[in-house]
Design an enzyme around this catalytic site. Structure first.
Site, PDB file in Angstrom:
ATOM      1  N   CYS A 114     -25.828  20.493 -60.830  1.00  0.00           N
ATOM      2  CA  CYS A 114     -25.636  20.124 -62.245  1.00  0.00           C
ATOM      3  C   CYS A 114     -26.251  21.141 -63.207  1.00  0.00           C
ATOM      4  CB  CYS A 114     -26.219  18.743 -62.499  1.00  0.00           C
ATOM      5  SG  CYS A 114     -25.466  17.487 -61.463  1.00  0.00           S
ATOM      6  N   HIS A 254     -28.079  17.810 -69.903  1.00  0.00           N
ATOM      7  CA  HIS A 254     -27.131  17.440 -68.852  1.00  0.00           C
ATOM      8  C   HIS A 254     -26.924  15.922 -68.928  1.00  0.00           C
ATOM      9  CE1 HIS A 254     -25.165  16.797 -65.142  1.00  0.00           C
ATOM     10  NE2 HIS A 254     -26.201  16.233 -64.560  1.00  0.00           N
ATOM     11  N   ASN A 284     -21.239  11.777 -65.304  1.00  0.00           N
ATOM     12  CA  ASN A 284     -21.884  13.025 -64.908  1.00  0.00           C
ATOM     13  C   ASN A 284     -20.832  13.981 -64.322  1.00  0.00           C
ATOM     14  OD1 ASN A 284     -23.320  15.050 -63.617  1.00  0.00           O
ATOM     15  ND2 ASN A 284     -24.821  13.673 -62.688  1.00  0.00           N
TER      16      ASN A 284
HETATM   17  N1  COA Z   1     -23.379  -2.176 -59.692  1.00  0.00           N
HETATM   18  C1  COA Z   1     -24.186  -3.228 -59.457  1.00  0.00           C
HETATM   19  N2  COA Z   1     -25.336  -3.153 -58.793  1.00  0.00           N
HETATM   20  C2  COA Z   1     -25.697  -1.932 -58.349  1.00  0.00           C
HETATM   21  C3  COA Z   1     -24.908  -0.796 -58.548  1.00  0.00           C
HETATM   22  C4  COA Z   1     -23.712  -0.959 -59.252  1.00  0.00           C
HETATM   23  N3  COA Z   1     -22.891   0.063 -59.503  1.00  0.00           N
HETATM   24  N4  COA Z   1     -25.519   0.257 -58.004  1.00  0.00           N
HETATM   25  C5  COA Z   1     -26.658  -0.181 -57.462  1.00  0.00           C
HETATM   26  N5  COA Z   1     -26.758  -1.501 -57.659  1.00  0.00           N
HETATM   27  C6  COA Z   1     -27.831  -2.370 -57.221  1.00  0.00           C
HETATM   28  C7  COA Z   1     -28.508  -1.889 -55.981  1.00  0.00           C
HETATM   29  O1  COA Z   1     -27.848  -2.354 -54.847  1.00  0.00           O
HETATM   30  C8  COA Z   1     -29.892  -2.476 -56.117  1.00  0.00           C
HETATM   31  O2  COA Z   1     -29.839  -3.798 -55.737  1.00  0.00           O
HETATM   32  P1  COA Z   1     -31.088  -4.513 -55.012  1.00  0.00           P
HETATM   33  O3  COA Z   1     -32.210  -4.448 -55.986  1.00  0.00           O
HETATM   34  O4  COA Z   1     -30.598  -5.876 -54.744  1.00  0.00           O
HETATM   35  O5  COA Z   1     -31.348  -3.700 -53.794  1.00  0.00           O
HETATM   36  C9  COA Z   1     -30.108  -2.442 -57.596  1.00  0.00           C
HETATM   37  O6  COA Z   1     -28.812  -2.366 -58.229  1.00  0.00           O
HETATM   38  C10 COA Z   1     -30.872  -1.205 -58.014  1.00  0.00           C
HETATM   39  O7  COA Z   1     -31.202  -1.468 -59.306  1.00  0.00           O
HETATM   40  P2  COA Z   1     -32.253  -0.605 -60.052  1.00  0.00           P
HETATM   41  O8  COA Z   1     -33.355  -0.167 -59.154  1.00  0.00           O
HETATM   42  O9  COA Z   1     -32.630  -1.329 -61.273  1.00  0.00           O
HETATM   43  O10 COA Z   1     -31.387   0.654 -60.407  1.00  0.00           O
HETATM   44  P3  COA Z   1     -31.864   1.772 -61.335  1.00  0.00           P
HETATM   45  O11 COA Z   1     -32.314   1.243 -62.629  1.00  0.00           O
HETATM   46  O12 COA Z   1     -32.774   2.702 -60.593  1.00  0.00           O
HETATM   47  O13 COA Z   1     -30.517   2.554 -61.576  1.00  0.00           O
HETATM   48  C11 COA Z   1     -29.377   4.543 -60.981  1.00  0.00           C
HETATM   49  C12 COA Z   1     -29.884   3.177 -60.511  1.00  0.00           C
HETATM   50  C13 COA Z   1     -28.667   5.233 -59.845  1.00  0.00           C
HETATM   51  C14 COA Z   1     -28.420   4.339 -62.129  1.00  0.00           C
HETATM   52  C15 COA Z   1     -30.599   5.401 -61.463  1.00  0.00           C
HETATM   53  O14 COA Z   1     -31.589   5.409 -60.472  1.00  0.00           O
HETATM   54  C16 COA Z   1     -30.220   6.793 -61.792  1.00  0.00           C
HETATM   55  O15 COA Z   1     -29.499   7.063 -62.740  1.00  0.00           O
HETATM   56  N6  COA Z   1     -30.776   7.784 -61.064  1.00  0.00           N
HETATM   57  C17 COA Z   1     -30.489   9.171 -61.331  1.00  0.00           C
HETATM   58  C18 COA Z   1     -29.114   9.528 -60.853  1.00  0.00           C
HETATM   59  C19 COA Z   1     -28.668  10.881 -61.335  1.00  0.00           C
HETATM   60  O16 COA Z   1     -28.837  11.196 -62.460  1.00  0.00           O
HETATM   61  N7  COA Z   1     -28.094  11.671 -60.445  1.00  0.00           N
HETATM   62  C20 COA Z   1     -27.564  12.933 -60.747  1.00  0.00           C
HETATM   63  C21 COA Z   1     -28.600  13.903 -61.175  1.00  0.00           C
HETATM   64  S1  COA Z   1     -27.921  15.412 -61.596  1.00  0.00           S
END
Ligand code: COA
Length: 327
Positions: A114, A254, A284
């Site tokens: 990215c 980004h 993204n």
């Molecule tokens: N829809 C519904 N539920 C979802 C889901 C979706 N699309 N994706 C994940 N979940 C669930 C998971 O299964 C998990 O459930 P559990 O608690 O029962 O195990 C829960 O949601 C996770 O929630 P949470 O920990 O609150 O998620 P989060 O706030 O950390 O958000 C991301 C997850 C991926 C959005 C976040 O961590 C993120 O943006 N990370 C960076 C990703 C990124 O930028 N990547 C590219 C970098 S260049």
């Protein structure tokens, strides 16, 4: 010796017309529009039709950027395509873009996930600064839908396809890149990756059966590192450019997750109104994200002549990079 001013002579974008909304995703995986919006800020993303490759979107972006710069393809001295979803392992997507736009210069790909566009920009700036090349086409293009596992709700909702392009070249005093900064830390290579498809794990039946051709991500860890490294990258490039963070008129990060953008802005003490956001419409787009954001910030007149603009990116590798521009 007087330093050459290097800046942007034209910008372009290539975005597939097909829109995939959160409501469309509700029909594919166990998710909801509400979850995606509140956790990421994303409402929809673009998806390329089958058969459309990274070079095709890159060419669309490149043609617009060339037209805006007034340059002919044959006047380009170099093409750099930042991508982690190349048309194929080789020849490079750069060579494909060169052929399709009718350029005759050298072309290569650059892989920094990215952060790819910011890395490519720093290479282009150095080449022009040294006097080696004059006009460089820098493209960020990705078909992220090609490595997304549409059965994995934790990743498939985050990404989109798209391309952006910039013609970088000498400019008159006033508009110029003030400083660039790039960084990498391979110790974190496991938290965001596509394991199979390279020489470590070639594409074969076993690896495909295990789904190793798809993107794997440790979301929470990536989130924390994204905020920390982008904050540091902003401070570093401001130091190099001799500007204070209060003097930033527009921050163009980004576009991975709105919560990441808000957290970075808060840490650097930049009001949200000064942060450009389009993650809601595109998700993204990996290496295409920052350049499409710059393109739109310019198109929508969110950045004006004489303003201090900061590009900042973060990605798999880990990689990070920033660029300070006097617009
Ligand atoms: N829809 C519904 N539920 C979802 C889901 C979706 N699309 N994706 C994940 N979940 C669930 C998971 O299964 C998990 O459930 P559990 O608690 O029962 O195990 C829960 O949601 C996770 O929630 P949470 O920990 O609150 O998620 P989060 O706030 O950390 O958000 C991301 C997850 C991926 C959005 C976040 O961590 C993120 O943006 N990370 C960076 C990703 C990124 O930028 N990547 C590219 C970098 S260049």
């Amino acid at each position: 010796m007087k330093k050459t001013h290097v800046g942007f002579l034209g910008l372009g974008a290539g975005l597939p017309p097909k829109v995939l909304t959160n409501f469309d995703l509700e029909k594919i995986v166990d998710t909801s529009d509400e979850w995606i919006r509140t956790r990421t800020g994303i409402r929809e993303r673009r998806i390329a039709e089958p058969g459309v490759a990274a070079s095709d979107l890159g060419v669309e972006a490149a043609r617009e950027a060339l037209q805006k710069s007034g340059l002919k393809p044959t006047e380009l001295d170099l093409i750099i395509v930042a991508t982690v979803t190349p048309d194929m392992s080789f020849p490079s997507t750069g060579c494909m873009v060169q052929k399709k736009i009718g350029a005759t210069c050298p072309a290569f790909d650059l892989s920094a996930a990215c952060s790819g566009f910011v890395f490519a920009l720093s290479v282009a700036e150095a080449y022009i600064q040294s006097g080696f090349y004059k006009y460089i086409l820098v493209v960020g293009s990705e078909i992220t839908s090609s490595f997304v596992n549409w059965k994995d709700r934790s990743t498939c909702v985050l990404f989109g396809d798209g391309a952006g392009a910039a013609i970088v070249g000498p400019t008159l005093e006033g508009h110029q890149i003030l400083a660039t900064h790039i960084g990498s830390d391979g110790n974190y290579s496991d938290i965001l990756k596509v394991p199979a498809g390279g020489s470590a794990l070639p594409v074969n039946e076993k690896n495909i059966a295990e789904g190793l051709q798809f993107l794997k991500m440790e979301g929470a860890e990536v989130f924390k590192l994204a905020v920390r490294t982008m904050e540091e990258a902003i401070h570093r490039v401001c130091e190099l450019a001799h500007i204070r963070t209060e003097q930033i008129d527009c921050l163009i990060p980004h576009q991975a997750n709105l919560r990441i953008l808000n957290a970075v802005a808060e840490r650097v003490k930049i009001p949200n109104e000064k942060v450009f956001v389009n993650v809601d419409r595109y998700g993204n787009m990996s290496a295409a994200s920052t350049v499409v954001a710059l393109y739109e910030a310019d198109k929508f007149r969110m950045i004006k002549k004489g303003q201090n603009v900061i590009l900042v990116a973060f990605g798999g590798g880990l990689t990070w990079g920033s660029c300070a521009i006097r617009w």
